[in-house]
Design a protein around this motif. Structure first.
Motif, mmCIF file in Angstrom:
data_model
loop_
_atom_site.group_PDB
_atom_site.id
_atom_site.type_symbol
_atom_site.label_atom_id
_atom_site.label_comp_id
_atom_site.label_asym_id
_atom_site.label_seq_id
_atom_site.Cartn_x
_atom_site.Cartn_y
_atom_site.Cartn_z
ATOM 1 N N ALA A 418 0.520 -1.240 -0.319
ATOM 2 C CA ALA A 418 0.202 -0.021 -0.564
ATOM 3 C C ALA A 418 0.950 1.611 -0.249
ATOM 4 O O ALA A 418 0.421 2.539 -0.779
ATOM 5 C CB ALA A 418 -0.931 -0.155 1.405
ATOM 6 N N ARG A 419 2.162 0.650 0.622
ATOM 7 C CA ARG A 419 2.410 2.288 0.730
ATOM 8 C C ARG A 419 3.886 2.606 -0.229
ATOM 9 O O ARG A 419 4.263 3.344 -0.566
ATOM 10 C CB ARG A 419 3.129 1.828 1.523
ATOM 11 C CG ARG A 419 4.778 3.791 2.442
ATOM 12 C CD ARG A 419 5.900 2.675 3.095
ATOM 13 N NE ARG A 419 6.859 4.234 2.952
ATOM 14 C CZ ARG A 419 7.917 3.625 3.672
ATOM 15 N NH1 ARG A 419 8.528 2.507 4.289
ATOM 16 N NH2 ARG A 419 8.848 4.342 3.189
ATOM 17 N N ILE A 420 4.753 1.320 -1.595
ATOM 18 C CA ILE A 420 5.337 2.090 -2.566
ATOM 19 C C ILE A 420 4.653 1.634 -3.798
ATOM 20 O O ILE A 420 5.797 1.909 -4.576
ATOM 21 C CB ILE A 420 6.454 0.783 -2.201
ATOM 22 C CG1 ILE A 420 6.245 -0.830 -2.430
ATOM 23 C CG2 ILE A 420 7.524 1.022 -0.622
ATOM 24 C CD1 ILE A 420 7.629 -1.726 -3.070
ATOM 25 N N LEU A 421 3.377 0.612 -3.657
ATOM 26 C CA LEU A 421 2.926 1.046 -4.916
ATOM 27 C C LEU A 421 2.036 1.828 -5.393
ATOM 28 O O LEU A 421 1.234 1.945 -4.808
ATOM 29 C CB LEU A 421 2.389 -0.549 -5.181
ATOM 30 C CG LEU A 421 3.145 -1.919 -5.405
ATOM 31 C CD1 LEU A 421 2.197 -2.903 -5.033
ATOM 32 C CD2 LEU A 421 4.074 -1.695 -6.442
ATOM 33 N N ARG A 422 2.217 2.875 -6.193
ATOM 34 C CA ARG A 422 1.623 3.833 -6.734
ATOM 35 C C ARG A 422 0.885 3.930 -7.806
ATOM 36 O O ARG A 422 1.562 4.692 -8.753
ATOM 37 C CB ARG A 422 3.085 4.853 -6.322
ATOM 38 C CG ARG A 422 3.494 5.211 -4.903
ATOM 39 C CD ARG A 422 4.878 6.130 -5.064
ATOM 40 N NE ARG A 422 5.535 6.272 -3.335
ATOM 41 C CZ ARG A 422 5.052 6.762 -2.286
ATOM 42 N NH1 ARG A 422 4.280 7.000 -2.781
ATOM 43 N NH2 ARG A 422 6.066 6.497 -1.736
ATOM 44 N N PRO A 423 0.183 3.574 -8.269
ATOM 45 C CA PRO A 423 -0.389 3.427 -9.203
ATOM 46 C C PRO A 423 -0.903 5.266 -10.108
ATOM 47 O O PRO A 423 -0.908 5.215 -11.117
ATOM 48 C CB PRO A 423 -2.042 2.641 -9.460
ATOM 49 C CG PRO A 423 -1.909 1.675 -7.481
ATOM 50 C CD PRO A 423 -0.614 2.438 -7.235
ATOM 51 N N ASP A 424 -1.280 5.842 -8.799
ATOM 52 C CA ASP A 424 -1.215 6.699 -9.372
ATOM 53 C C ASP A 424 -0.169 8.046 -10.121
ATOM 54 O O ASP A 424 -0.316 9.211 -10.089
ATOM 55 C CB ASP A 424 -2.263 7.776 -8.388
ATOM 56 C CG ASP A 424 -1.857 7.645 -7.224
ATOM 57 O OD1 ASP A 424 -0.774 6.458 -7.374
ATOM 58 O OD2 ASP A 424 -1.532 9.169 -6.271
ATOM 59 N N GLU A 425 0.930 7.212 -10.031
ATOM 60 C CA GLU A 425 2.272 7.497 -10.522
ATOM 61 C C GLU A 425 3.024 6.541 -11.563
ATOM 62 O O GLU A 425 4.306 7.158 -11.451
ATOM 63 C CB GLU A 425 3.514 8.269 -8.968
ATOM 64 C CG GLU A 425 2.539 8.665 -7.633
ATOM 65 C CD GLU A 425 3.727 9.547 -6.577
ATOM 66 O OE1 GLU A 425 4.411 9.071 -6.767
ATOM 67 O OE2 GLU A 425 3.292 9.682 -5.838
ATOM 68 N N LEU A 426 2.089 6.561 -11.568
ATOM 69 C CA LEU A 426 3.057 5.044 -12.906
ATOM 70 C C LEU A 426 3.474 5.189 -14.038
ATOM 71 O O LEU A 426 2.071 5.434 -14.867
ATOM 72 C CB LEU A 426 2.232 3.766 -12.468
ATOM 73 C CG LEU A 426 3.157 2.552 -13.024
ATOM 74 C CD1 LEU A 426 4.135 1.824 -12.608
ATOM 75 C CD2 LEU A 426 2.227 1.175 -13.387
#
Length: 440
Positions: A418-426
């Motif tokens: 939840a912390r390091i996977l950032r779909p909104d920044e991919l």
């Protein structure tokens, strides 16, 4: 000389066939030479052979403004002669004593590796010392190696992978040295002078940014004496290391048009440092999500299930001056849009739901079981030890690493995902002629 070559081949064969049963078998001594040079040593007297690893922090990031490619060119010239020896003489002298030297540079580090027989330590170190402290940098060699670099740069203009990586780094890192190709450009490399090469040498090969490890048939006392003779006259640094760069992206796709039947995609966003409390959960998470193995989710969903690529992988990139989480794959122009959507879906799914218990246990079993296989030779052990120093780890890490992997729980994975996977920044950079894919 023939007997020395045969002995060296026998030594190398033995090293390949001999592996440590467990990583705990590696006993590391931390030593300091009489002159103050620190090093790690794994002593192994059963084979008359030594592997020595030198790393200089900074690497190609130490290129001066407008001189991109100088450190890379300088590094390639270290084998081009020293004293009254030219490149052929240096190669012949090395071959005569069955010594092997290699020189390489990356964005963070300039690396020098040496492999030599114990009985030829003095002769080997004399050659290595000359190449490090007193390279000739003859103009004819500069021109010849420069031509090779320029040829490589010309080849990169026709390589979609190279173009994708270059553009992605430019977007991610901006005007930081990481943001440009360390080989330089045609313009910068063509303009480099011998003085630029000498400056690059002075800027990178410095004693206060040095890491050293050795493995093999050498004692702590002998290594201390060797290091002072080999490296004691290195200068101290005069120029600062690069600043840290913060990676900031928003979800999107950039298309770089290029005539190729397959498009190449590189994607990612910011990551975490090597010493982040969640690094081990992140490491295990990436093994499950995108390590490149056939059991990884991205490989299963993009290749095995849908046949959209031959291979796909993701990786943590905790560099000295930036932390990223990146990945790459290629796909046919008419299918890459679908592949990107699958990647985005899997990224979001893992961020929101974590992984399964079965995936976690399988990943931990693989990672812990494979670790001991890395220590399969003195050369590998020396590389691992110097890498540990660069990462600011302690010698105990070898014995605690697997325990840290085993300690990762489902809750650790959920929290870290939840912390390091950032779909909104991919962010994706795609090089090719992708169909149905618009820049976002």
């Amino acid at each position: 000389m023939i007997m020395q070559k045969l002995l060296m081949r026998a030594v190398l064969l033995t090293l390949v066939l001999t592996s440590h049963v467990a990583q705990a078998d590696v006993k590391i001594q931390e030593i300091t030479s009489p002159g103050g040079i620190k090093a790690w040593l794994s002593e192994e007297t059963s084979i008359p052979f030594v592997a020595l690893e030198l790393r200089f922090k900074g690497g190609a990031s130490m290129d001066r403004p407008g001189k991109r490619g100088a450190v890379n060119l300088m590094t390639a010239l270290l084998v081009e002669g020293t004293g009254d020896m030219d490149a052929r003489d240096f190669a012949a002298a090395s071959e005569a004593i069955a010594a092997q030297f290699s020189y390489d540079v990356g964005g963070d580090t300039l690396s020098i590796s040496a492999r030599f027989l114990t009985e030829k330590t003095e002769e080997s170190m004399a050659l290595l010392r000359g190449s490090i402290l007193a390279p000739n940098f003859p103009q004819d060699a500069i021109d010849r190696v420069r031509a090779q670099v320029l040829s490589g740069l010309a080849s990169d203009t026709t390589d979609p992978n190279a173009k994708a990586r270059a553009r992605f780094n430019e977007v991610i890192y901006g005007d930081h040295p990481y943001g440009s190709v360390l080989d330089g450009t045609v313009e910068t490399v063509s303009a480099l002078t011998r003085e630029d090469i000498q400056n690059a040498h002075r800027d990178t090969l410095v004693k206060d940014r040095l890491y050293v490890s050795a493995a093999g048939d050498i004692s702590a006392e002998e290594l201390g004496v060797l290091l002072d003779k080999l490296l004691g006259d290195l200068p101290l640094s005069e120029r600062p290391l690069p600043d840290h760069v913060q990676i900031e992206t928003t979800a999107g796709i950039e298309v770089v048009e290029f005539d190729t039947p397959q498009s190449v995609a590189i994607f990612g966003h910011k990551g975490i440092t090597r010493h982040d409390p969640d690094f081990f959960p992140a490491y295990v998470l990436n093994e499950i999500l995108g390590s490149g193995g056939f059991e990884a989710r991205l490989m299963h969903e993009v290749r095995e299930k849908r046949g959209l690529t031959y291979g796909i992988y993701s990786y943590l990139s905790p560099r000295d001056y930036a932390e990223g989480y990146f990945g790459s794959f290629s796909s046919a122009n008419d299918r890459i849009a679908q592949a990107i959507e699958v990647v985005k879906e899997e990224w979001t799914k893992a961020a929101e739901n974590g992984v399964t218990e079965e995936e976690l246990e399988a990943a931990k079993t693989y990672l812990t079981g494979a670790y001991a296989l890395r220590f399969d030779s003195n050369a590998a052990i020396a590389r691992i030890m110097v890498g540990m120093q660069q990462d600011d780890l302690t010698p105990e890490y070898i014995n605690t690493r697997n325990a840290n992997i085993e300690a990762v729980t489902m809750e650790d994975i959920r929290r870290t995902a939840a912390r390091i996977l950032r779909p909104d920044e991919l962010y994706f950079v795609v090089v090719g002629h992708p169909e149905g894919l618009m820049t976002q």
